[in-house]
Design a protein around this motif. Structure first.
Motif, PDB file in Angstrom:
ATOM      1  N   ILE A   1       2.948  -1.858 -15.043  1.00 53.33           N
ATOM      2  CA  ILE A   1       4.211  -1.186 -14.665  1.00 53.33           C
ATOM      3  C   ILE A   1       3.996  -0.127 -13.588  1.00 53.33           C
ATOM      4  O   ILE A   1       4.968   0.448 -13.077  1.00 53.33           O
ATOM      5  N   LEU A   2       2.725   0.121 -13.226  1.00 58.62           N
ATOM      6  CA  LEU A   2       2.459   1.170 -12.241  1.00 58.62           C
ATOM      7  C   LEU A   2       3.152   0.928 -10.908  1.00 58.62           C
ATOM      8  O   LEU A   2       3.724   1.879 -10.326  1.00 58.62           O
ATOM      9  N   PRO A   3       3.155  -0.299 -10.358  1.00 52.93           N
ATOM     10  CA  PRO A   3       3.846  -0.493  -9.074  1.00 52.93           C
ATOM     11  C   PRO A   3       5.322  -0.110  -9.109  1.00 52.93           C
ATOM     12  O   PRO A   3       5.840   0.464  -8.133  1.00 52.93           O
ATOM     13  N   ASP A   4       5.986  -0.418 -10.221  1.00 50.41           N
ATOM     14  CA  ASP A   4       7.400  -0.045 -10.319  1.00 50.41           C
ATOM     15  C   ASP A   4       7.560   1.460 -10.375  1.00 50.41           C
ATOM     16  O   ASP A   4       8.531   2.015  -9.837  1.00 50.41           O
ATOM     17  N   LEU A   5       6.617   2.151 -11.051  1.00 50.57           N
ATOM     18  CA  LEU A   5       6.707   3.603 -11.181  1.00 50.57           C
ATOM     19  C   LEU A   5       6.424   4.303  -9.849  1.00 50.57           C
ATOM     20  O   LEU A   5       7.033   5.335  -9.530  1.00 50.57           O
ATOM     21  N   ALA A   6       5.471   3.740  -9.078  1.00 54.11           N
ATOM     22  CA  ALA A   6       5.028   4.407  -7.854  1.00 54.11           C
ATOM     23  C   ALA A   6       5.806   3.982  -6.616  1.00 54.11           C
ATOM     24  O   ALA A   6       5.662   4.604  -5.547  1.00 54.11           O
ATOM     25  N   ASP A   7       6.626   2.974  -6.734  1.00 61.32           N
ATOM     26  CA  ASP A   7       7.264   2.386  -5.549  1.00 61.32           C
ATOM     27  C   ASP A   7       8.029   3.412  -4.722  1.00 61.32           C
ATOM     28  O   ASP A   7       7.865   3.502  -3.502  1.00 61.32           O
ATOM     29  N   ILE A   8       8.868   4.218  -5.364  1.00 60.37           N
ATOM     30  CA  ILE A   8       9.698   5.181  -4.629  1.00 60.37           C
ATOM     31  C   ILE A   8       8.919   6.429  -4.279  1.00 60.37           C
ATOM     32  O   ILE A   8       8.917   6.888  -3.121  1.00 60.37           O
ATOM     33  N   THR A   9       8.219   7.007  -5.302  1.00 65.37           N
ATOM     34  CA  THR A   9       7.519   8.275  -5.070  1.00 65.37           C
ATOM     35  C   THR A   9       6.464   8.127  -3.977  1.00 65.37           C
ATOM     36  O   THR A   9       6.331   8.999  -3.097  1.00 65.37           O
ATOM     37  N   CYS A  10       5.700   7.042  -4.000  1.00 71.21           N
ATOM     38  CA  CYS A  10       4.602   6.866  -3.043  1.00 71.21           C
ATOM     39  C   CYS A  10       5.032   6.083  -1.804  1.00 71.21           C
ATOM     40  O   CYS A  10       4.180   5.777  -0.944  1.00 71.21           O
TER      41      CYS A  10
ATOM     42  N   GLU B   1       0.840  -1.189   0.000  1.00 67.53           N
ATOM     43  CA  GLU B   1       0.000   0.000   0.000  1.00 67.53           C
ATOM     44  C   GLU B   1       0.879   1.245   0.000  1.00 67.53           C
ATOM     45  O   GLU B   1       2.076   1.195   0.242  1.00 67.53           O
ATOM     46  N   VAL B   2       0.232   2.377  -0.299  1.00 65.29           N
ATOM     47  CA  VAL B   2       0.959   3.654  -0.333  1.00 65.29           C
ATOM     48  C   VAL B   2       1.372   4.048   1.085  1.00 65.29           C
ATOM     49  O   VAL B   2       0.569   4.031   2.016  1.00 65.29           O
ATOM     50  N   GLY B   3       2.660   4.418   1.212  1.00 62.05           N
ATOM     51  CA  GLY B   3       3.152   4.864   2.513  1.00 62.05           C
ATOM     52  C   GLY B   3       3.182   6.372   2.645  1.00 62.05           C
ATOM     53  O   GLY B   3       3.176   6.913   3.746  1.00 62.05           O
ATOM     54  N   ASN B   4       3.206   7.076   1.532  1.00 61.99           N
ATOM     55  CA  ASN B   4       3.232   8.534   1.550  1.00 61.99           C
ATOM     56  C   ASN B   4       2.084   9.041   0.696  1.00 61.99           C
ATOM     57  O   ASN B   4       2.243   9.277  -0.502  1.00 61.99           O
ATOM     58  N   ALA B   5       0.938   9.221   1.329  1.00 65.26           N
ATOM     59  CA  ALA B   5      -0.276   9.596   0.598  1.00 65.26           C
ATOM     60  C   ALA B   5      -0.205  11.000   0.030  1.00 65.26           C
ATOM     61  O   ALA B   5      -0.915  11.319  -0.931  1.00 65.26           O
ATOM     62  N   GLU B   6       0.635  11.864   0.594  1.00 64.45           N
ATOM     63  CA  GLU B   6       0.699  13.254   0.150  1.00 64.45           C
ATOM     64  C   GLU B   6       1.644  13.458  -1.027  1.00 64.45           C
ATOM     65  O   GLU B   6       1.634  14.524  -1.666  1.00 64.45           O
ATOM     66  N   ALA B   7       2.484  12.486  -1.292  1.00 67.23           N
ATOM     67  CA  ALA B   7       3.439  12.634  -2.394  1.00 67.23           C
ATOM     68  C   ALA B   7       2.676  12.743  -3.721  1.00 67.23           C
ATOM     69  O   ALA B   7       1.611  12.176  -3.900  1.00 67.23           O
ATOM     70  N   ILE B   8       3.248  13.549  -4.633  1.00 65.41           N
ATOM     71  CA  ILE B   8       2.607  13.781  -5.948  1.00 65.41           C
ATOM     72  C   ILE B   8       3.229  12.832  -6.968  1.00 65.41           C
ATOM     73  O   ILE B   8       4.448  12.778  -7.140  1.00 65.41           O
ATOM     74  N   PHE B   9       2.323  12.126  -7.639  1.00 66.05           N
ATOM     75  CA  PHE B   9       2.769  11.172  -8.654  1.00 66.05           C
ATOM     76  C   PHE B   9       2.419  11.724 -10.029  1.00 66.05           C
ATOM     77  O   PHE B   9       1.301  12.166 -10.280  1.00 66.05           O
ATOM     78  N   SER B  10       3.414  11.680 -10.938  1.00 69.07           N
ATOM     79  CA  SER B  10       3.203  12.179 -12.289  1.00 69.07           C
ATOM     80  C   SER B  10       3.969  11.286 -13.260  1.00 69.07           C
ATOM     81  O   SER B  10       5.136  10.972 -13.014  1.00 69.07           O
ATOM     82  N   PHE B  11       3.267  10.906 -14.323  1.00 66.55           N
ATOM     83  CA  PHE B  11       3.893  10.070 -15.355  1.00 66.55           C
ATOM     84  C   PHE B  11       3.055  10.194 -16.620  1.00 66.55           C
ATOM     85  O   PHE B  11       1.818  10.296 -16.550  1.00 66.55           O
ATOM     86  N   PRO B  12       3.714  10.216 -17.794  1.00 67.08           N
ATOM     87  CA  PRO B  12       2.950  10.290 -19.039  1.00 67.08           C
ATOM     88  C   PRO B  12       1.912   9.151 -19.117  1.00 67.08           C
ATOM     89  O   PRO B  12       2.247   7.989 -18.931  1.00 67.08           O
TER      90      PRO B  12
END
Length: 310
Positions: free
Chosen positions: A244-253, A208-219
């Motif tokens: 591929i979304l989990p790999d993209l969001a892993d660090i940011t979120c 699950e997301v650990g940082n709900a406030e982080a902003i996620f952006s991807f084409p």
């Protein structure tokens, strides 16, 4: 004037009529009688169909003036060959015999009888391909971008057998649903079949997301907070990006195992950069426009800058 000739003709006529009547009642006896009479009466044979021709239909009725009703063509032919038809009458008979008896040449084989209702072989069904080509293009019965969450629900349509939502979806994929019906189906079956927008697991299964406030952006993904992305925003994401979304969001979120009590430290996490052209390569056409399905067009220079910023 020859009284003897006149008497002979009258005698001959009476023999003909008597023989025809007898032939109808007892053909065998009449034929034997005819053979005996031939020895005592000087008659000349008459071919009723004409020289070199014979009758085709012996059982057909021969109709002519002076001929008893019910006389068959076979009877008349026998009488003619036995010399019981007057010579002067013989030339008049072939047209009548041809009409009633179906005359044919001797060297022509007889016509085989035809049954009134000839048996007709049942038509052979054309072979059916076990994998027939679809009639229409593929149809998503829940609508593009939606998924079915209640496939076992049974649907009832007028004049159609009951079917499950899953079977209906299979028919759509096989091209068995017309385009017009395909457009209308999502509204008709949506509530019953549980048609909902395709959702993605932001962090992947078990996380699950650990940082709900982080902003996620991807084409291809609308810019939003990781919390909003996890709580339903994924419905607006191109389904092709779900894997591929989990790999993209892993660090940011700051993705973490579900139920984890550790506080996320996104600021200390290293930021991964992305080389849009690949390792060791740079963009040469910065003003060129890059377009990706589901995202706004962006220049190659700006895309490279965003990749370098992580």
């Amino acid at each position: 004037y020859n009284p003897r000739a006149i008497h002979f003709r009258r005698f001959q006529r009476d023999i003909i009529l008597s023989t025809m009547k007898l032939l109808e009642k007892c053909p065998v006896l009449a034929i034997l009688l005819s053979a005996c009479l031939l020895q005592s009466v000087e008659g000349q044979a008459c071919e009723i169909c004409g020289e070199g021709r014979v009758i085709e239909k012996a059982d057909a009725l021969f109709i002519a003036p002076g001929v008893p009703p019910g006389t068959t063509c076979g009877t008349v032919e026998t009488a003619g060959l036995g010399g019981f038809i007057p010579v002067e009458a013989c030339p008049l008979i072939p047209p009548l015999a041809d009409r009633d008896c179906g005359c044919r040449d001797l060297d022509t084989p007889p016509v085989a009888p035809v049954a009134p209702f000839a048996p007709v072989a049942p038509p052979t069904a054309a072979p059916v391909s076990p994998t027939a080509a679809p009639v229409f293009s593929s149809c998503s019965v829940c609508g593009e971008g939606n998924q079915m969450t209640n496939p076992d629900e049974i649907l009832s349509f007028p004049n159609e057998p009951n079917t499950s939502c899953a079977d209906l979806a299979a028919d759509g994929e096989a091209g068995n649903i017309s385009p017009d019906l395909c457009i209308a189906l999502p509204e008709i079956i949506g509530p019953l079949c549980g048609c909902e927008p395709i959702s993605c697991s932001v962090c992947g299964e078990g996380k699950e997301v650990g940082n709900a406030e982080a902003i996620f952006s991807f084409p291809g993904v609308p810019t939003q907070s990781c919390g909003d992305l996890e709580n339903g925003g994924t419905g607006s994401i191109d389904p092709s990006l779900c894997d591929i979304l989990p790999d993209l969001a892993d660090i940011t979120c700051a993705c973490q195992p579900i139920g984890s009590t550790e506080a996320p430290t996104p600021s200390s996490a290293p930021v991964e950069t992305c080389s849009v052209c690949g390792e060791g390569k740079k963009v040469n056409a910065s003003d060129a426009i890059f377009a990706f399905p589901g995202s706004a067009p962006i220049s190659c220079g700006d895309l490279e800058a965003e990749g370098e910023q992580g």
